[in-house]
Design a protein around this motif. Sequence first.
Motif, mmCIF file in Angstrom:
data_model
loop_
_atom_site.group_PDB
_atom_site.id
_atom_site.type_symbol
_atom_site.label_atom_id
_atom_site.label_comp_id
_atom_site.label_asym_id
_atom_site.label_seq_id
_atom_site.Cartn_x
_atom_site.Cartn_y
_atom_site.Cartn_z
ATOM 1 N N LYS A 21 0.607 -1.375 0.153
ATOM 2 C CA LYS A 21 0.108 0.428 -0.062
ATOM 3 C C LYS A 21 0.825 1.058 -0.281
ATOM 4 O O LYS A 21 0.666 2.174 -0.447
ATOM 5 C CB LYS A 21 -1.014 0.145 1.712
ATOM 6 N N LEU A 22 1.897 1.447 1.077
ATOM 7 C CA LEU A 22 2.719 2.570 1.044
ATOM 8 C C LEU A 22 3.682 2.653 -0.478
ATOM 9 O O LEU A 22 3.349 3.851 -0.976
ATOM 10 C CB LEU A 22 3.875 2.162 2.021
ATOM 11 N N LYS A 23 3.848 1.429 -1.700
ATOM 12 C CA LYS A 23 4.273 1.735 -2.781
ATOM 13 C C LYS A 23 3.370 2.484 -3.820
ATOM 14 O O LYS A 23 3.854 2.846 -4.700
ATOM 15 C CB LYS A 23 4.929 0.622 -3.243
ATOM 16 N N GLN A 24 2.170 2.074 -3.736
ATOM 17 C CA GLN A 24 1.466 2.069 -4.195
ATOM 18 C C GLN A 24 0.720 3.655 -4.150
ATOM 19 O O GLN A 24 0.812 3.979 -5.023
ATOM 20 C CB GLN A 24 -0.142 1.473 -3.961
ATOM 21 N N ASN A 25 1.077 4.125 -2.944
ATOM 22 C CA ASN A 25 0.510 5.293 -2.559
ATOM 23 C C ASN A 25 1.890 7.020 -2.523
ATOM 24 O O ASN A 25 1.754 8.178 -2.409
ATOM 25 C CB ASN A 25 0.080 5.617 -1.689
ATOM 26 N N PHE A 26 2.734 5.929 -3.014
ATOM 27 C CA PHE A 26 3.974 7.251 -2.536
ATOM 28 C C PHE A 26 4.906 6.678 -3.828
ATOM 29 O O PHE A 26 5.294 5.386 -4.004
ATOM 30 C CB PHE A 26 4.665 7.007 -1.031
#
Length: 150
Positions: free
Chosen positions: A113-118
Motif C-alpha cells: 500500500k505504501l508503494k502504491q501511494n508514495f
Amino acid sequence: MNYWLMKSEPITYGIGHLEKEKQCIWDGVRNYQARNFLRMMQVGDLAFFYHSNIQPPGIVGLMKIIESNLDDPSQFDPNSRYYDPSSNPQNPRWQTVRVELVEIFSTMITLEKLKQNFTQDKLMVIKKGNRLSVTPVEQEIAQVILSWRS
DNA sequence: GCCAACGTTGGC
DNA sequence: GCCAACGTTGGC
C-alpha cells in the motif's frame, strides 16, 4: 515534532512485545546512517513501527519517543548479540532512544500500500534495496498514513 | 530459501 | 585510500 519509521523483525521483537512492555530501549542498531537518525530524534517525536522480514511486511503501529540520545547499553554487554568490543565507554559509539507504545493499528498498512501511494524519493522505506532500519518520514506522508487508520 | 543490494573489514 | 571479500538485510 518529527515522524520516523523504525523496522524490527517481529520474530525478534514485534509490536506484541512492546505491547507487553509498554516501553523499551530501541537497542541493537549498528549502522551509522540509522544511528545518525536516532541521534536526531527528540522527545515527543512519533515513530511508525514497521514489521520487516515477514509476509506481508508493513506498518503495524505508532510509538512515541520518550527519551533521546541514550547510549545503547547492549554495546557494552558481552552476552548481547549487539556487543561492540571496540566501542569506548568514554565515548560510546552507539546511541538510541526509549520509545513507548502509542497504538497498534487495527489493520497493518502494508509495504504494498505504501508503494502504491508514495514514490521512492518521498518515502525511504519503499526504496528498492533500502536496508536502513531507521528513516525519517515527511509530515505530509505521516498525516496520510495516519488518516488510513480504521 | 534465494539472492540483490549494500555496508564493513582488512590486506595491500 | 582502494577494493575484493565477506556478512547482513529484507523482499520475494
